[in-house]
Scaffold this active site. Structure first.
Site, PDB file in Angstrom:
ATOM      1  N   ASP A 476       0.820  -1.215   0.000  1.00 47.07           N
ATOM      2  CA  ASP A 476       0.000   0.000   0.000  1.00 47.07           C
ATOM      3  C   ASP A 476       0.851   1.261   0.000  1.00 47.07           C
ATOM      4  OD1 ASP A 476      -1.683  -2.133   0.541  1.00 47.07           O
ATOM      5  OD2 ASP A 476      -3.030  -0.941   1.787  1.00 47.07           O
ATOM      6  N   GLU A 545      -5.020  -4.898  -7.061  1.00 49.22           N
ATOM      7  CA  GLU A 545      -5.977  -5.644  -6.236  1.00 49.22           C
ATOM      8  C   GLU A 545      -7.338  -4.985  -6.333  1.00 49.22           C
ATOM      9  OE1 GLU A 545      -3.518  -5.241  -2.565  1.00 49.22           O
ATOM     10  OE2 GLU A 545      -5.250  -4.140  -1.788  1.00 49.22           O
TER      11      GLU A 545
END
Length: 904
Positions: A476, A545
């Protein structure tokens, strides 16, 4: 450094697999007494160059062991009341195998396991026997979660400060401590906390295990050898692109003299028919890098090399490197390493998106996010079954965010041609320095060496696998300058051959630069037309994702994982906390998903109705996701370069983020992906009503005919048009066959579209059926959150509920192969006399008790048939999975009564 006998030397190298624990049952006897381990000692080979994995352990909580470490780690210690554990085992995995707790995958059983039992260290002890002590002996291990003190035969040889981190690799020279006959190694394992340790955690994927996976989850090897050890062997390949006509190989290894005297070693080896050899003079305890290049070994310059390709693009040949170190003509050590020859590049395109190419050919990476078993139990058959499912779905990539699997996983990926994207995980210690207020402690000075050793170990382990095409050093968040340097130094030292990606999100790092990826979601429900917008999570760039969130499994699986009361709540109460979804407050309920299901299809009338609507919704949504990215792969502007479905599978019995469930059953999400990713595919575009043909094969195709027919829900035809003479280039190119008008007279609010693609001989090569609405889903883009975009009005698909019931006949027969596999052929036919189609006809292979036979691979499934139409489907499976039962076929559908027919 800690004190140890002068003769015990510790060498930190950079290899060894992330092995996960041997197959264990989940256990069923709550409160069962700890069984006696009765573990047989591991017999260690005396052959130079051999590695012998410890076969298992006796484990016990330190809270129940009062004896000193010296006693616990000595041969003959009576481990009375200890638990047996597999060679790769977490603490809880071993306790489950021993039946101490009820099945944690069922209901809320896992909540009943006391966390306090795992907040103290646990002992792991194992005995091994050695017949010849003249050879050198090493303990070689990795996968300790989270850290350990290590003892051999009553002597401490490492402390937790030295053996820390799930991915660090350690080699301890224990030659002076090993005795002829029985020996003991013992690990005192520290509790794990992913926010404080550079190990692994579960983020919001599932309810985390109470022991946080503390244990030893890779093989502990006993290595034997002579005075000179070979380590760090690998092959650097340079393939000429685009010709693929030649390849240069450079072989490298470290020769290490572990003796107290100078020696001259002969290092010899071979790659294919090419052999090479060199003498290496080594002072006492000296290490030298030995290199063989095409400049000195002409045979390492290959003409017409066997090139490794991803699945669907070519074959997957592998080469073998064999090395031997000899001293005075006596073998001292040996190495065997497989590798592939291929070229991977991943530059940023003009839009800043990362575009992968393999051997000079661009490709759209289509993949899924991988999850291991929640308790890190390693079952090679189960893993291979899932990778075969990935191929069946037309996927070419698996992303591993942390939980980087053992060597066997990458061996399988090499063999099947599945690309892999390993990397560090988010939302815990790994990103504690860069994720602001997110979870995970900031690093201390002690963490940097652990991070560097982790990176070095994984780089050395993965670099020769052709299936590995990148390493994501951030997820992230991208690492800061100091952490990035830590990683890059380790990668460079390991001769890492592949692109290094800063993060799986749209972030940049000081050296690696822009990631070229995006992590804009969604992670919760959005409508099918969302995917066609070239913004947020839509089909542009590389989305690392993303999915429409919940993936409700089949009714068979739901009944295996939830109580009747929980199943009642599942369909009746959208706002209820769902234990089998996620510990996250954001993803704890099914409120967004259930509102869409009711708003589009109508409120469920019961559990069965809820599940059948869920399968229909998941089919259309997953199909649209992959179809949109497939159509956009060769766009001139803002092309789609990669999409990773979040997730491919779940580590436990889950209600979200899975194309296939824990038990390998297949529902709407699975078959929607399979349909979208077929090699030659006709599809409908939700954004502009175009009918498009996508060619995922390498060769161009011509002479195609695309036909689209629109029907009301009672089967009345309202529109029919064909486009002939279509041609489509290869490698993911697409061609627009025709565009549907914005309105069609007499079409019902809910309607059906049947698309059929035929080849030049008139043979059907692709068929696709959509359920659509004249009232579209409307997205509120302005209120997009990090996990979804709200829908302000839903498409009206309630007309499907009024479709007449139609009869479907089914016949089936089975042929058993000589390879242990069987094939059942099923023909389903709509025998109705009216116009109404049988929508979403599902076929399940079951045993004599009606239980699904799994895993299976269907040629097609969840098909829609108009009156008089039939479909012949095949399903392959292991004959042994019938467990002696005769096969049967269960047929059901949206508007078809369920029936089961014999398939003998």
């Amino acid at each position: 450094m800690f004190h140890r006998p002068a003769s015990v030397r510790r060498f930190v190298t950079t290899a060894v697999a992330l092995g996960l624990l041997s197959t264990l049952s989940t256990g069923a006897r709550a409160g069962a007494r700890a069984p006696e381990p009765h573990l047989r000692p591991t017999t260690v080979s005396s052959t130079a160059g051999s590695t012998t994995a410890l076969t298992g352990y006796a484990i016990q909580s330190t809270a129940k062991v009062n004896d000193a470490a010296a006693a616990v780690s000595s041969p003959g210690y009576p481990a009375s009341g200890w638990y047996p554990a597999g060679a790769r085992s977490t603490v809880l995995g071993a306790l489950l195998a021993g039946g101490k707790y009820a099945d944690p995958f069922y209901s809320t059983n896992q909540q009943k396991i006391p966390k306090a039992d795992f907040q103290v260290p646990w002992w792991y002890r194992s005995d091994f026997t050695v017949a010849d002590t003249s050879a050198r002996t090493y303990l070689d291990f990795s996968g300790v979660i989270s850290a350990a003190d290590v003892f051999v035969n009553g002597r401490q040889i490492a402390k937790t400060a030295d053996v820390a981190g799930a991915y660090t690799h350690h080699e301890l020279d224990v030659t002076s401590l090993v005795r002829e006959g029985a020996n003991t190694v013992a690990f005192r394992i520290q509790p794990n906390n992913p926010n404080k340790n550079l190990t692994m955690g579960w983020i919001d994927w599932l309810e985390p295990p109470p022991d946080q996976n503390m244990g030893i989850v890779r093989d502990v090897l006993v290595r034997r050898g002579g005075p000179v050890a070979l380590r760090d062997a690998h092959v650097i390949t340079r393939l000429d692109v685009p010709s693929l006509a030649t390849a240069d190989l450079t072989v490298k290894a470290q020769a290490r003299n572990d003796s107290d005297a100078a020696v001259t070693a002969t290092v010899s080896g071979s790659v294919g028919a090419t052999s090479f050899s060199r003498s290496v003079a080594l002072a006492a305890h000296e290490t030298k890098t030995v290199t063989f290049t095409p400049a000195d070994i002409p045979g390492l310059h290959l003409t017409s090399p066997q090139v490794w390709w991803p699945a669907g693009m070519g074959a997957q040949p592998l080469y073998a490197l064999d090395l031997t170190a000899s001293v005075s003509e006596t073998v001292s050590d040996t190495v065997h390493e497989n590798f592939g020859i291929r070229d991977v590049r991943a530059p940023l395109n003009s839009d800043g998106a990362r575009q992968y190419s393999v051997n000079g050919r661009k490709l759209l990476l289509k993949g899924g996010g991988w999850s291991p078993d929640e308790f890190l139990r390693w079952d090679p058959t189960y893993v291979e079954d899932r990778l075969r499912y990935a191929l069946d779905l037309g996927l070419n990539t698996i992303r591993l965010e942390g939980h980087i699997e053992p060597d066997e996983f990458f061996d399988l990926a090499d063999r099947y041609g599945i690309l892999t994207l390993p990397g560090w995980e988010c939302c815990n210690k790994w990103e504690g320095n860069v994720n602001g207020s997110g979870s995970g402690d900031e690093w201390t000075a002690a963490d940097y060496p652990i991070a560097k050793a982790s990176m070095a170990a994984e780089a050395a382990r993965l670099r020769d696998h052709p299936s590995v095409v990148s390493f994501l050093i951030g997820s992230d968040f991208a690492p800061d300058a100091m952490i990035e340097k830590t990683y890059l130094d380790a990668l460079k030292a390991a001769d890492w051959p592949n692109p290094v990606v800063a993060a799986a999100s749209d972030k940049s790092s000081p050296v690696s630069g822009s990631s070229g990826m995006k992590m804009t979601g969604p992670y919760d429900w959005i409508p099918p037309n969302y995917w066609y917008a070239k913004r947020e999570g839509g089909a542009t760039g590389f989305n690392s994702e993303t999915s429409g969130g919940p993936d409700i499994p089949t009714l068979d699986t739901l009944r295996r994982m939830m109580t009747p009361a929980e199943l009642d709540t599942l369909w009746k109460n959208p706002g209820a906390k769902q234990y089998h979804r996620s510990p996250s407050s954001v993803f704890g309920t099914l409120k967004i998903y259930d509102a869409a299901l009711a708003g589009r299809y109508g409120a469920p009338t019961g559990l069965t109705d809820y599940v059948r609507k869920a399968q229909l919704a998941q089919y259309e949504n997953v199909r649209a996701q992959f179809e949109a990215y497939g159509r956009g792969a060769t766009d001139a502007s803002k092309p789609a370069t990669g999409v990773v479905y979040w997730m491919f599978n779940s580590g436990w019995t889950s209600l979200h983020w899975q194309l296939l469930d824990r038990y390998l059953d297949q529902g709407g999400a699975y078959f929607g992906a399979k349909k979208a990713n077929e090699p030659l595919h006709v599809q409908y575009s939700y954004d502009n009503r175009s009918v498009v043909v996508v060619n995922n094969r390498h060769a161009a195709v011509s002479g195609l005919t695309a036909r689209v027919t629109l029907f009301t829900t009672d089967g009345t035809q309202k529109y029919d048009k064909s486009a002939t003479g279509l041609s489509v280039a290869g490698d993911g190119a697409h061609s627009t066959a025709l565009t549907l008008p914005s309105s069609v007279s007499g079409l019902s609010t809910t309607y059906l579209a049947r698309l059929v693609l035929t080849d030049s001989a008139g043979k059907e090569v692709s068929r696709n059926v959509y359920w659509l609405s004249t009232r579209p889903d409307t997205l509120d883009w302005a209120h997009t959150d990090w996990y979804y975009t709200p829908t302000t009005s839903y498409a009206d698909l309630k007309g499907l509920g009024s479709m007449a019931r139609v009869p479907v006949s089914a016949t089936a027969s089975t042929t058993a192969g000589t390879d242990g596999a069987s094939t059942t052929t099923v023909t389903v036919r709509n025998t109705g006399s009216g116009r109404t189609p049988s929508l979403f006809t599902d076929v399940h292979l079951v045993d004599s008790k009606g239980k699904p036979v799994l895993p299976v691979q269907w040629s097609d499934n969840e098909v829609s048939l108009w009156p008089g139409e039939s479909a012949t489907l095949t399903v392959t499976y292991r004959t042994a999975d019938l467990h002696g039962s005769a096969p049967r076929v269960r047929v059901s559908g949206w508007n078809t009564a369920e029936q089961t027919v014999p398939a003998t």
